[in-house]
Write a protein that holds these residues in place. Sequence first.
Motif, PDB file in Angstrom:
ATOM      1  N   PHE A 113      33.620  33.721  39.480  1.00 50.99           N
ATOM      2  CA  PHE A 113      33.600  34.613  38.315  1.00 50.99           C
ATOM      3  C   PHE A 113      34.909  35.391  38.164  1.00 50.99           C
ATOM      4  O   PHE A 113      35.230  35.863  37.075  1.00 50.99           O
ATOM      5  N   ARG A 114      35.624  35.572  39.271  1.00 50.66           N
ATOM      6  CA  ARG A 114      36.830  36.417  39.222  1.00 50.66           C
ATOM      7  C   ARG A 114      37.879  35.836  38.268  1.00 50.66           C
ATOM      8  O   ARG A 114      38.601  36.577  37.609  1.00 50.66           O
ATOM      9  N   ASP A 115      37.938  34.496  38.226  1.00 49.77           N
ATOM     10  CA  ASP A 115      38.916  33.852  37.334  1.00 49.77           C
ATOM     11  C   ASP A 115      38.629  34.132  35.862  1.00 49.77           C
ATOM     12  O   ASP A 115      39.479  33.892  35.003  1.00 49.77           O
ATOM     13  N   PHE A 116      37.421  34.589  35.573  1.00 57.92           N
ATOM     14  CA  PHE A 116      37.076  34.902  34.179  1.00 57.92           C
ATOM     15  C   PHE A 116      37.109  36.414  33.942  1.00 57.92           C
ATOM     16  O   PHE A 116      36.503  36.913  33.004  1.00 57.92           O
ATOM     17  N   GLY A 117      37.797  37.131  34.840  1.00 61.80           N
ATOM     18  CA  GLY A 117      38.024  38.557  34.624  1.00 61.80           C
ATOM     19  C   GLY A 117      36.900  39.469  35.087  1.00 61.80           C
ATOM     20  O   GLY A 117      36.914  40.670  34.804  1.00 61.80           O
ATOM     21  N   VAL A 118      35.916  38.910  35.794  1.00 61.79           N
ATOM     22  CA  VAL A 118      34.782  39.741  36.229  1.00 61.79           C
ATOM     23  C   VAL A 118      35.169  40.567  37.453  1.00 61.79           C
ATOM     24  O   VAL A 118      35.684  40.024  38.440  1.00 61.79           O
ATOM     25  N   THR A 119      34.948  41.889  37.364  1.00 67.61           N
ATOM     26  CA  THR A 119      35.252  42.757  38.511  1.00 67.61           C
ATOM     27  C   THR A 119      34.052  43.608  38.903  1.00 67.61           C
ATOM     28  O   THR A 119      34.063  44.261  39.941  1.00 67.61           O
ATOM     29  N   ALA A 120      33.017  43.608  38.058  1.00 63.95           N
ATOM     30  CA  ALA A 120      31.835  44.439  38.325  1.00 63.95           C
ATOM     31  C   ALA A 120      30.607  43.542  38.242  1.00 63.95           C
ATOM     32  O   ALA A 120      30.538  42.654  37.393  1.00 63.95           O
ATOM     33  N   ILE A 121      29.647  43.771  39.119  1.00 65.05           N
ATOM     34  CA  ILE A 121      28.491  42.877  39.164  1.00 65.05           C
ATOM     35  C   ILE A 121      27.168  43.642  39.221  1.00 65.05           C
ATOM     36  O   ILE A 121      27.134  44.851  39.471  1.00 65.05           O
ATOM     37  N   THR A 122      26.091  42.890  38.998  1.00 57.42           N
ATOM     38  CA  THR A 122      24.735  43.407  39.088  1.00 57.42           C
ATOM     39  C   THR A 122      24.009  42.642  40.190  1.00 57.42           C
ATOM     40  O   THR A 122      24.222  41.440  40.347  1.00 57.42           O
ATOM     41  N   VAL A 123      23.163  43.342  40.933  1.00 57.79           N
ATOM     42  CA  VAL A 123      22.293  42.684  41.917  1.00 57.79           C
ATOM     43  C   VAL A 123      20.911  43.324  41.787  1.00 57.79           C
ATOM     44  O   VAL A 123      20.747  44.321  41.068  1.00 57.79           O
ATOM     45  N   SER A 124      19.906  42.755  42.486  1.00 58.56           N
ATOM     46  CA  SER A 124      18.561  43.328  42.339  1.00 58.56           C
ATOM     47  C   SER A 124      18.014  43.926  43.618  1.00 58.56           C
ATOM     48  O   SER A 124      16.854  44.312  43.669  1.00 58.56           O
ATOM     49  N   SER A 125      18.834  43.995  44.667  1.00 59.65           N
ATOM     50  CA  SER A 125      18.352  44.666  45.885  1.00 59.65           C
ATOM     51  C   SER A 125      19.543  45.242  46.637  1.00 59.65           C
ATOM     52  O   SER A 125      20.696  44.810  46.442  1.00 59.65           O
ATOM     53  N   LEU A 126      19.251  46.197  47.499  1.00 60.73           N
ATOM     54  CA  LEU A 126      20.324  46.784  48.309  1.00 60.73           C
ATOM     55  C   LEU A 126      20.843  45.766  49.318  1.00 60.73           C
ATOM     56  O   LEU A 126      22.030  45.785  49.664  1.00 60.73           O
ATOM     57  N   ASP A 127      19.977  44.842  49.763  1.00 58.28           N
ATOM     58  CA  ASP A 127      20.445  43.761  50.647  1.00 58.28           C
ATOM     59  C   ASP A 127      21.553  42.957  49.972  1.00 58.28           C
ATOM     60  O   ASP A 127      22.580  42.655  50.582  1.00 58.28           O
ATOM     61  N   MET A 128      21.320  42.583  48.711  1.00 59.54           N
ATOM     62  CA  MET A 128      22.344  41.822  47.978  1.00 59.54           C
ATOM     63  C   MET A 128      23.597  42.662  47.775  1.00 59.54           C
ATOM     64  O   MET A 128      24.719  42.152  47.857  1.00 59.54           O
ATOM     65  N   ALA A 129      23.410  43.954  47.505  1.00 63.65           N
ATOM     66  CA  ALA A 129      24.570  44.837  47.319  1.00 63.65           C
ATOM     67  C   ALA A 129      25.408  44.872  48.602  1.00 63.65           C
ATOM     68  O   ALA A 129      26.644  44.781  48.552  1.00 63.65           O
ATOM     69  N   MET A 130      24.744  44.970  49.756  1.00 63.72           N
ATOM     70  CA  MET A 130      25.461  44.994  51.042  1.00 63.72           C
ATOM     71  C   MET A 130      26.250  43.686  51.232  1.00 63.72           C
ATOM     72  O   MET A 130      27.399  43.691  51.670  1.00 63.72           O
ATOM     73  N   TYR A 131      25.596  42.579  50.891  1.00 65.04           N
ATOM     74  CA  TYR A 131      26.218  41.259  51.070  1.00 65.04           C
ATOM     75  C   TYR A 131      27.465  41.116  50.193  1.00 65.04           C
ATOM     76  O   TYR A 131      28.535  40.724  50.665  1.00 65.04           O
ATOM     77  N   PHE A 132      27.324  41.468  48.903  1.00 66.68           N
ATOM     78  CA  PHE A 132      28.479  41.281  48.006  1.00 66.68           C
ATOM     79  C   PHE A 132      29.564  42.338  48.264  1.00 66.68           C
ATOM     80  O   PHE A 132      30.752  42.059  48.066  1.00 66.68           O
ATOM     81  N   ALA A 133      29.179  43.514  48.729  1.00 65.35           N
ATOM     82  CA  ALA A 133      30.191  44.519  49.108  1.00 65.35           C
ATOM     83  C   ALA A 133      31.023  43.977  50.266  1.00 65.35           C
ATOM     84  O   ALA A 133      32.255  44.092  50.278  1.00 65.35           O
ATOM     85  N   LYS A 134      30.349  43.336  51.208  1.00 74.00           N
ATOM     86  CA  LYS A 134      31.047  42.739  52.361  1.00 74.00           C
ATOM     87  C   LYS A 134      32.021  41.656  51.892  1.00 74.00           C
ATOM     88  O   LYS A 134      33.040  41.409  52.533  1.00 74.00           O
ATOM     89  N   HIS A 135      31.691  41.022  50.764  1.00 73.61           N
ATOM     90  CA  HIS A 135      32.548  39.950  50.249  1.00 73.61           C
ATOM     91  C   HIS A 135      33.463  40.439  49.127  1.00 73.61           C
ATOM     92  O   HIS A 135      33.823  39.674  48.226  1.00 73.61           O
ATOM     93  N   GLY A 136      33.825  41.719  49.167  1.00 76.45           N
ATOM     94  CA  GLY A 136      34.922  42.199  48.333  1.00 76.45           C
ATOM     95  C   GLY A 136      34.570  42.741  46.958  1.00 76.45           C
ATOM     96  O   GLY A 136      35.466  43.038  46.181  1.00 76.45           O
ATOM     97  N   TRP A 137      33.293  42.894  46.629  1.00 73.64           N
ATOM     98  CA  TRP A 137      32.936  43.468  45.334  1.00 73.64           C
ATOM     99  C   TRP A 137      32.800  44.979  45.494  1.00 73.64           C
ATOM    100  O   TRP A 137      32.087  45.459  46.368  1.00 73.64           O
ATOM    101  N   SER A 138      33.485  45.723  44.631  1.00 74.29           N
ATOM    102  CA  SER A 138      33.538  47.173  44.841  1.00 74.29           C
ATOM    103  C   SER A 138      32.917  47.970  43.693  1.00 74.29           C
ATOM    104  O   SER A 138      33.033  49.179  43.652  1.00 74.29           O
ATOM    105  N   ASP A 139      32.267  47.262  42.754  1.00 74.29           N
ATOM    106  CA  ASP A 139      31.601  47.963  41.641  1.00 74.29           C
ATOM    107  C   ASP A 139      30.279  47.235  41.383  1.00 74.29           C
ATOM    108  O   ASP A 139      30.257  46.178  40.751  1.00 74.29           O
ATOM    109  N   ILE A 140      29.210  47.778  41.932  1.00 73.83           N
ATOM    110  CA  ILE A 140      27.925  47.065  41.942  1.00 73.83           C
ATOM    111  C   ILE A 140      26.804  47.938  41.395  1.00 73.83           C
ATOM    112  O   ILE A 140      26.633  49.081  41.828  1.00 73.83           O
ATOM    113  N   THR A 141      26.060  47.395  40.439  1.00 69.42           N
ATOM    114  CA  THR A 141      24.844  48.054  39.955  1.00 69.42           C
ATOM    115  C   THR A 141      23.621  47.364  40.566  1.00 69.42           C
ATOM    116  O   THR A 141      23.510  46.137  40.482  1.00 69.42           O
TER     117      THR A 141
END
Lengths: 373, 373
Positions: free
Chosen positions: B59-87
């Motif tokens: 998604f980054r190649d299409f300019g995406v810098t902010a993401i949505t997830v549906s659980s704190l587990d997913m938020a932890m996972y994507f934060a670990k993989h470099g996403w810094s703006d998560i809803t």
Amino acid sequence: MYETNKLLKSIGISKPSLLLDKNRVLSNIEKMASKAKASGVRFRPHFKTHQSAEIGNWFRDFGVTAITVSSLDMAMYFAKHGWSDITVAFITNVLEMNEINDLSGRIKLNLLVDSEQVLSTLNQQLKCRVGIWIKIDTGYHRTGVLWDDFDSLNSLVKRIKSSPLLDFRGLLTHAGHSYRAKSLDEIRKIHKETISRMLSAKDYLKDIGIVTCEISVGDTPTCSIVGDFVGVDEIRSGNFVFYDLMQEKLGSCTENELAVAVACPVVGKYKDRNQIVLYGGAVHLSNAYIPDEYGRQIFGYLTNLQNRTFGSIIKNAPVISLTQEHGVVSVDDELFNEIDVADFVLVFPVHSCLTCNLYKEYHSVQGEIISRL
Amino acid sequence: MYETNKLLKSIGISKPSLLLDKNRVLSNIEKMASKAKASGVRFRPHFKTHQSAEIGNWFRDFGVTAITVSSLDMAMYFAKHGWSDITVAFITNVLEMNEINDLSGRIKLNLLVDSEQVLSTLNQQLKCRVGIWIKIDTGYHRTGVLWDDFDSLNSLVKRIKSSPLLDFRGLLTHAGHSYRAKSLDEIRKIHKETISRMLSAKDYLKDIGIVTCEISVGDTPTCSIVGDFVGVDEIRSGNFVFYDLMQEKLGSCTENELAVAVACPVVGKYKDRNQIVLYGGAVHLSNAYIPDEYGRQIFGYLTNLQNRTFGSIIKNAPVISLTQEHGVVSVDDELFNEIDVADFVLVFPVHSCLTCNLYKEYHSVQGEIISRL
């Protein structure tokens, strides 16, 4: 709800978790093992419901030494955990010959066939001896040779008998149509018909000179309901270890035998529609459902903890819809007032095999953590 | 079926596996990202469908810098993989305050509230600043403050504004009732009504002096079908990355946009009922279903591989029943003769979010293995 919250918060969980009552599990195992013993049949329980080495070990105290699984992955897992006599009760997937050859060199591995193609591949690629059951279709119409298709039976059994690495064990069926039964009498009728059809096929084999042929049956509804297993050599029921709402509805068990529930945090309360919303959706419960008397799809019912075991099925607290992570529960005024946001509630699952498959571990109400495959 | 078997056997799989066409995924992302850009709205895609760090990176190649997830587990996972703006687009589960406090110290974390209770706990226990969205119920009736319940809105927003660690972001809704729509017109109508209701609530807030308030919407059906997003600041669609049979039936996508399928070994063929049986059941597909024109529950349709991408939906090859590990497919004579035991077939899933959730990894038709949460 007080005891539920107290226990769950004391064991340190904060999200949807699978809860198990070890005492109920042991009692369920004891009852089925005793019934098998009284009927003089081998008890080869199906381990696909719990998929846990530790829970598997609980069966050993009841004399169980042989087990059933539904995939080669599960067979590998339980072989690693000390089980040396395993039937994979699923038509053999010959794409997994590496796993089959690995296992058959280490344990007594029993496989299912219902076609020439599978037998042919086994004959070409097997490296060690395996036991072979012919899967019989006694009316469920999922897999198997039709019970009265004597020509196919003849040709399969001859091919097995002539193969040096295949040991013919007998005829195996799964009367899965018992899950669609509308009454206990219908379940008893299905069982009677199943046994009669299996014995017809066995008689046919006797007529053509095959005298050693065991009969294996195994769905939880009939194994729970019928009193004895005349004519049968082995039973393979599995779901009985936990049971679930589907089995309770069928009459296979009472609510006091339900041994697993999912603990879910409450995240919202909506007074205008008397609903509470759980962090607990299809990825935590599975989207299996049973119909209620109004024709609604019900994905679970609430229960609670009382004296460290599960209470009744709270019929006026059904889970009426599920999405990926949300569960919506319809409740009456009293329960609505009793339950708060950030409380835990317990949900009895509709189909425990599918629910348990979604978790890596069980938490027992006795305070243990029990891992799964 | 020749290409399907050749590819699957060449990548060394032997049991049910999740297959993905990377080109289709990239094309699906590109289309949604372009539509958001053309409408001048922030594209904050929901990552609960794929749950994969590697796919997230596409998604980054299409300019995406902010993401949505549906659980704190997913938020932890994507934060670990470099996403810094998560809803976390799920009413905040305050039992997970440890995870919330951990994340809010490291990333821009945005949370959802719809009750005083949740706000109150956040106020007491938060250690760092978080963005707060008020969840609005615009007609789906799952969670959220009713769009015209201005009293509740007033009281929640005042409480957020007075709290030093809560940054009010705006109003967020999920028009999930679009999944029950019977036509494209009905989906467009739901979208129009949703936006109108969100703008009413925003106008109310403006009247009481809250001038900075974003509008976030996000179901895949409306985001796929409507042409623009006037009045909206952010879209959060997620399922579009893969789509599925449910979306195709709704009209959100064409069959050429279906980007995942489950590869299943064939274990049995039953000529008397023109059915083939797959090693591929509810634990491999999920038991989500769509009704067909005969009122049957359909758990998937077969497809095949053609020039390294998925072919059409084979409407005369529906999966008509699923048990734990078995899938039964009804086929016509031609397909029956074409498919052999030990072949692979491909099944398009009904609900890709639930299907993908059952796997640890994807195999791309391009030959890669892509891991999941």
